[in-house]
Design a protein around this motif. Structure first.
Motif, PDB file in Angstrom:
ATOM      1  N   GLN A  39       0.815  -1.203   0.000  1.00 19.70           N
ATOM      2  CA  GLN A  39       0.000   0.000   0.000  1.00 19.70           C
ATOM      3  C   GLN A  39       0.857   1.266   0.000  1.00 19.70           C
ATOM      4  OE1 GLN A  39      -2.719  -0.700  -1.058  1.00 19.70           O
ATOM      5  NE2 GLN A  39      -4.289  -0.810   0.501  1.00 19.70           N
ATOM      6  N   LEU A  40       1.996   1.214   0.646  1.00 15.46           N
ATOM      7  CA  LEU A  40       2.898   2.375   0.631  1.00 15.46           C
ATOM      8  C   LEU A  40       3.396   2.672  -0.780  1.00 15.46           C
ATOM      9  CD1 LEU A  40       5.058   2.010   3.870  1.00 15.46           C
ATOM     10  CD2 LEU A  40       3.646   3.978   3.232  1.00 15.46           C
ATOM     11  N   ARG A  41       3.662   1.629  -1.542  1.00 15.31           N
ATOM     12  CA  ARG A  41       4.091   1.841  -2.923  1.00 15.31           C
ATOM     13  C   ARG A  41       2.996   2.535  -3.736  1.00 15.31           C
ATOM     14  NH1 ARG A  41       6.485  -3.304  -2.191  1.00 15.31           N
ATOM     15  NH2 ARG A  41       4.746  -4.378  -3.201  1.00 15.31           N
ATOM     16  N   VAL A  42       1.756   2.149  -3.485  1.00 12.75           N
ATOM     17  CA  VAL A  42       0.625   2.784  -4.163  1.00 12.75           C
ATOM     18  C   VAL A  42       0.562   4.268  -3.808  1.00 12.75           C
ATOM     19  CG1 VAL A  42      -1.903   2.878  -4.284  1.00 12.75           C
ATOM     20  CG2 VAL A  42      -0.741   0.664  -4.316  1.00 12.75           C
ATOM     21  N   LEU A  43       0.710   4.586  -2.529  1.00 11.48           N
ATOM     22  CA  LEU A  43       0.621   5.973  -2.074  1.00 11.48           C
ATOM     23  C   LEU A  43       1.797   6.815  -2.566  1.00 11.48           C
ATOM     24  CD1 LEU A  43      -0.586   5.254   1.563  1.00 11.48           C
ATOM     25  CD2 LEU A  43      -1.937   6.303  -0.261  1.00 11.48           C
ATOM     26  N   GLY A  50      -1.245   7.356  -5.654  1.00 14.42           N
ATOM     27  CA  GLY A  50      -2.523   6.678  -5.824  1.00 14.42           C
ATOM     28  C   GLY A  50      -3.383   6.648  -4.574  1.00 14.42           C
ATOM     29  N   ILE A  51      -4.470   5.888  -4.669  1.00 11.47           N
ATOM     30  CA  ILE A  51      -5.416   5.731  -3.560  1.00 11.47           C
ATOM     31  C   ILE A  51      -5.303   4.318  -3.018  1.00 11.47           C
ATOM     32  CG2 ILE A  51      -7.825   5.737  -2.851  1.00 11.47           C
ATOM     33  CD1 ILE A  51      -8.448   7.748  -4.940  1.00 11.47           C
ATOM     34  N   ALA A  52      -5.043   4.214  -1.731  1.00 10.83           N
ATOM     35  CA  ALA A  52      -4.966   2.920  -1.057  1.00 10.83           C
ATOM     36  C   ALA A  52      -6.207   2.725  -0.198  1.00 10.83           C
ATOM     37  CB  ALA A  52      -3.711   2.845  -0.186  1.00 10.83           C
ATOM     38  N   GLY A  53      -6.888   1.603  -0.398  1.00 12.58           N
ATOM     39  CA  GLY A  53      -8.043   1.276   0.427  1.00 12.58           C
ATOM     40  C   GLY A  53      -7.653   0.298   1.517  1.00 12.58           C
ATOM     41  N   ILE A  54      -8.165   0.513   2.732  1.00 12.72           N
ATOM     42  CA  ILE A  54      -7.793  -0.355   3.848  1.00 12.72           C
ATOM     43  C   ILE A  54      -8.976  -0.507   4.799  1.00 12.72           C
ATOM     44  CG2 ILE A  54      -6.864   1.566   5.230  1.00 12.72           C
ATOM     45  CD1 ILE A  54      -4.687  -0.385   6.232  1.00 12.72           C
ATOM     46  N   TYR A  55      -9.074  -1.684   5.407  1.00 17.05           N
ATOM     47  CA  TYR A  55     -10.091  -1.952   6.429  1.00 17.05           C
ATOM     48  C   TYR A  55      -9.382  -2.015   7.776  1.00 17.05           C
ATOM     49  CZ  TYR A  55     -12.739  -3.377   2.320  1.00 17.05           C
ATOM     50  OH  TYR A  55     -13.356  -3.406   1.087  1.00 17.05           O
ATOM     51  N   PRO A  56      -9.464  -0.960   8.583  1.00 20.51           N
ATOM     52  CA  PRO A  56      -8.728  -0.943   9.846  1.00 20.51           C
ATOM     53  C   PRO A  56      -9.079  -2.098  10.789  1.00 20.51           C
ATOM     54  CG  PRO A  56      -9.487   1.263   9.307  1.00 20.51           C
ATOM     55  CD  PRO A  56     -10.124   0.329   8.320  1.00 20.51           C
ATOM     56  N   GLU A  57     -10.298  -2.633  10.690  1.00 21.57           N
ATOM     57  CA  GLU A  57     -10.685  -3.741  11.568  1.00 21.57           C
ATOM     58  C   GLU A  57      -9.936  -5.028  11.221  1.00 21.57           C
ATOM     59  OE1 GLU A  57     -15.289  -3.436  12.453  1.00 21.57           O
ATOM     60  OE2 GLU A  57     -14.789  -2.543  10.506  1.00 21.57           O
ATOM     61  N   GLY A  58      -9.394  -5.100  10.002  1.00 22.89           N
ATOM     62  CA  GLY A  58      -8.606  -6.256   9.616  1.00 22.89           C
ATOM     63  C   GLY A  58      -9.392  -7.430   9.079  1.00 22.89           C
ATOM     64  N   THR A  59     -10.686  -7.463   9.308  1.00 22.71           N
ATOM     65  CA  THR A  59     -11.544  -8.535   8.842  1.00 22.71           C
ATOM     66  C   THR A  59     -12.981  -8.042   8.843  1.00 22.71           C
ATOM     67  OG1 THR A  59     -12.149 -10.881   9.180  1.00 22.71           O
ATOM     68  CG2 THR A  59     -11.950  -9.515  11.149  1.00 22.71           C
ATOM     69  N   ARG A  60     -13.877  -8.788   8.215  1.00 24.60           N
ATOM     70  CA  ARG A  60     -15.277  -8.371   8.183  1.00 24.60           C
ATOM     71  C   ARG A  60     -15.906  -8.440   9.570  1.00 24.60           C
ATOM     72  NH1 ARG A  60     -17.517 -11.977   3.263  1.00 24.60           N
ATOM     73  NH2 ARG A  60     -15.988 -13.389   4.192  1.00 24.60           N
TER      74      ARG A  60
END
Length: 236
Positions: free
Chosen positions: A104-108, A112-122
């Protein structure tokens, strides 16, 4: 190329026609420059609909197992993730979390735009759970603003384990960007990273109207099944 074909020709128009996404606050996503989209995680389809409604390319990461499934279901799953710009990451090793963040750091760093789910799972029951500090590390190391995003009803449209979603209007809400430049140079400080993560989770709670639980979602998933609490109505 496949990303744009899926988004605008093959899959995107059909999804827009069927699910008619209702989006609030999309103006908060900058037109240029690195951005982190931090989202709650209710459904398999979260990584499909967020890239669908954002004009720019959004890159999520997902466990590599999603890309190697067999049969029709496995192929469809792979196509969904490839079409939404998701990058497979092997999360089985000890350095798996760092490998995901490096991706994700490479994307940023490329703007670019990096999408992330801070909870780590659904979420196992629709509530919002404690965030992992990877999102804070990503923000502090990249210097990118964090735009909070909430899925308001995808757990009702496609609950975990359900392959075919209900035909219902998808609702998504974007919040104002969060600036953590005041913590510049403090990446790696666990107290700072926890404070940044908690601030992001608070914004997700406010935007979604969902109950917040100060426990990691994976811990709840690993525990004995319990009767889910009554669901609070989402914010309107």
């Amino acid at each position: 190329m496949l990303y744009w074909l899926m988004k605008y020709i093959i899959l995107g128009p059909l999804l827009r026609l069927i699910f008619r996404p209702q989006v609030e606050g999309l103006q908060h996503v900058p037109d240029t420059g690195p951005v982190i989209l931090a989202s709650n995680h209710l459904s398999f389809s979260d990584s499909i609909f967020t890239p669908l409604v954002v004009k720019r390319k959004v890159t999520f990461i997902a466990k590599a197992e999603y890309f190697i499934g067999k049969g029709i279901k496995g192929w469809l799953t792979k196509m969904f993730f490839v079409g939404s710009g998701t990058i497979p990451v092997d999360r089985s090793g000890g350095r798996a979390a760092q490998a995901a963040l490096d991706t994700q750091l490479r994307v940023l760093r490329a703007g670019g735009i990096a999408g992330i789910y801070p909870e780590g799972t659904r979420s196992p029951d629709g509530r919002l759970y404690r965030g992992k500090t990877g999102v804070a590390r990503l923000a502090l190391e990249s210097g990118a603003p964090v735009v909070p995003v909430v899925m308001l009803n995808l757990d009702e449209i496609q609950p975990p384990g359900k392959l075919i979603p209900k035909v219902e209007r998808v609702r998504i809400r974007f919040g104002a960007p969060l600036d953590f430049s005041r913590y510049a140079g403090l990446a790696g400080d666990r107290f700072v990273e926890r404070a940044v993560t908690d601030e992001i989770m608070y914004e997700l709670m406010e935007l979604s109207g969902r109950e917040y639980v100060d426990v990691y979602a994976q811990k709840v998933k690993n525990s004995q099944p319990a009767e889910p609490p009554p669901r609070r109505p989402v914010a309107v």
